[in-house]
Scaffold this active site. Structure first.
Site, PDB file in Angstrom:
ATOM      1  N   HIS A  92       0.831  -1.210   0.000  1.00 22.66           N
ATOM      2  CA  HIS A  92       0.000   0.000   0.000  1.00 22.66           C
ATOM      3  C   HIS A  92       0.860   1.253   0.000  1.00 22.66           C
ATOM      4  O   HIS A  92       2.043   1.226   0.367  1.00 22.66           O
ATOM      5  CB  HIS A  92      -0.948   0.025   1.213  1.00 22.66           C
ATOM      6  CG  HIS A  92      -0.280   0.402   2.501  1.00 22.66           C
ATOM      7  ND1 HIS A  92      -0.094   1.712   2.892  1.00 22.66           N
ATOM      8  CD2 HIS A  92       0.262  -0.365   3.485  1.00 22.66           C
ATOM      9  CE1 HIS A  92       0.524   1.735   4.074  1.00 22.66           C
ATOM     10  NE2 HIS A  92       0.755   0.501   4.447  1.00 22.66           N
ATOM     11  N   CYS A  93       0.247   2.374  -0.416  1.00 26.13           N
ATOM     12  CA  CYS A  93       0.863   3.694  -0.314  1.00 26.13           C
ATOM     13  C   CYS A  93      -0.120   4.605   0.403  1.00 26.13           C
ATOM     14  O   CYS A  93      -0.885   4.135   1.253  1.00 26.13           O
ATOM     15  CB  CYS A  93       1.260   4.224  -1.689  1.00 26.13           C
ATOM     16  SG  CYS A  93      -0.096   4.343  -2.881  1.00 26.13           S
ATOM     17  N   TRP A  94      -0.119   5.898   0.111  1.00 32.16           N
ATOM     18  CA  TRP A  94      -1.001   6.835   0.833  1.00 32.16           C
ATOM     19  C   TRP A  94      -2.450   6.730   0.361  1.00 32.16           C
ATOM     20  O   TRP A  94      -3.366   6.522   1.158  1.00 32.16           O
ATOM     21  CB  TRP A  94      -0.468   8.259   0.685  1.00 32.16           C
ATOM     22  CG  TRP A  94      -1.405   9.342   1.150  1.00 32.16           C
ATOM     23  CD1 TRP A  94      -1.869  10.383   0.412  1.00 32.16           C
ATOM     24  CD2 TRP A  94      -1.991   9.509   2.447  1.00 32.16           C
ATOM     25  NE1 TRP A  94      -2.707  11.176   1.164  1.00 32.16           N
ATOM     26  CE2 TRP A  94      -2.799  10.659   2.417  1.00 32.16           C
ATOM     27  CE3 TRP A  94      -1.919   8.775   3.643  1.00 32.16           C
ATOM     28  CZ2 TRP A  94      -3.529  11.111   3.513  1.00 32.16           C
ATOM     29  CZ3 TRP A  94      -2.646   9.218   4.745  1.00 32.16           C
ATOM     30  CH2 TRP A  94      -3.432  10.381   4.673  1.00 32.16           C
TER      31      TRP A  94
END
Length: 338
Positions: A92-94
């Site tokens: 995941h990222c932001w």
């Protein structure tokens, strides 16, 4: 292609599949999913540079610069990922956009099955804050400073009760002296994430015990929704004799450097008063820590009692004891549950 997962499914799978957070180190240190491993696509400086290019020259230029930066790093990313798992990863990222999609594609090209988080870390944070609004069967262990509330919590756990140790998660014991001997505190966001994980592992229909804390524990804050529940929950307030509490605190803090105790005492001068502070520091200098504790306890006792007296001790049950033994006092507290 990497499969996108909604936050509930993503977190459910995270119990047995490693989570890779590809945000920058600064984003990760501010707060992350507990247990996640940081393999940042960009350093803090690189992320700032790309952000500036995006604002000044547009998305296409920012993407091109991003490709230039990560090109030489691709082999390292794969190597780092395989140290975590060479079979399956959650990424995941932001916001669940280009960063996590790119890294998940790269890992899959190296033979690692990947799934990504729809909405990214931002969706996880929404889930965390919503979780504190859900019903809880909360009970509070109360008692003046030095009553051994944390030890009582642990004894309650030994007796089969569910607990959440707020001070352990906050790395702080809650007073001016609370940081002494503790690890650096997490950010409030990280504290909330850790709290979420603790409550997620418990049965919300059964009793869950926490310690009677202020809204702030050192530099971190109890989430507003949880705080609202805490101040309306039943308090079982153990009444431990004053001198027993003094001796407990002398034992807890007696081996720490005098300079740290001096600083902590000086910090509460405005609340103690000038004369009391001088007496407390003089006692500390001559090696009479017990007298320092007696002086400061008189302030802390009044401060602790104030919010409960303001609500006229509603839902507060006093439990008298002549013992400082947390095992005995935990049984006394359980014995008064109706």
């Amino acid at each position: 292609m990497p499969k996108p997962l909604l936050v509930g499914d993503f977190l459910s799978k995270s119990a047995h599949i490693p989570v890779i957070d590809v945000r920058s180190p600064a984003e990760f240190s501010h707060g992350h999913i507990p247990g996640a491993v940081n393999i940042p696509l960009f350093t803090n400086e690189e992320r700032a540079e790309i952000g500036t290019i995006y604002k000044q020259k547009g998305n296409q230029k920012a993407v091109i610069r991003g490709i230039e930066i990560i090109g030489p790093k691709l082999e390292g990313f794969i190597s780092d990922a395989k140290k975590v798992s060479d079979k399956e990863l959650l990424v995941h990222c932001w916001r669940g956009g280009m960063r996590s999609g790119s890294m998940a594609w790269l890992f899959e090209s190296a033979g690692i099955k990947c799934e990504t988080l729809v909405g990214g870390y931002k969706s996880f944070r929404r889930d965390v804050l919503r979780s504190f609004e859900q019903p809880l069967n909360l009970f509070v262990v109360g008692g003046e400073t030095g009553s051994g509330k944390t030890e009582i919590l642990r004894e309650l756990k030994n007796l089969g009760e569910q607990i959440v140790d707020l001070e352990a998660l906050a790395h702080h014991k809650g007073s001016s002296y609370g940081a002494i001997g503790e690890l650096p505190q997490p950010t409030t966001e990280s504290f909330e994430n850790l709290l979420w994980k603790e409550f997620a592992q418990l049965d919300r229909s059964r009793r869950i015990w926490i310690e009677d804390e202020s809204r702030s524990i050192g530099k971190v804050f109890i989430p507003a929704a949880l705080w609202k529940k805490k101040i309306s929950s039943p308090i079982r307030r153990i009444k431990v004799p004053f001198e027993i509490r003094v001796q407990r605190l002398v034992k807890d803090y007696g081996n720490f450097p005098k300079e740290l105790l001096h600083e902590a005492t000086a910090r509460i001068q405005k609340r103690l008063g000038g004369e009391a502070t001088k007496l407390a520091l003089d006692a500390l200098e001559r090696g009479d820590l017990a007298e320092t504790v007696r002086i400061t306890l008189r302030y802390y006792d009044k401060a602790y009692d104030f919010p409960q007296s303001e609500r006229k001790y509603e839902n507060v049950e006093f439990i008298e004891t002549d013992s400082g033994d947390p095992a005995i006092n935990a049984k006394l507290i359980l014995g008064c549950i109706k």
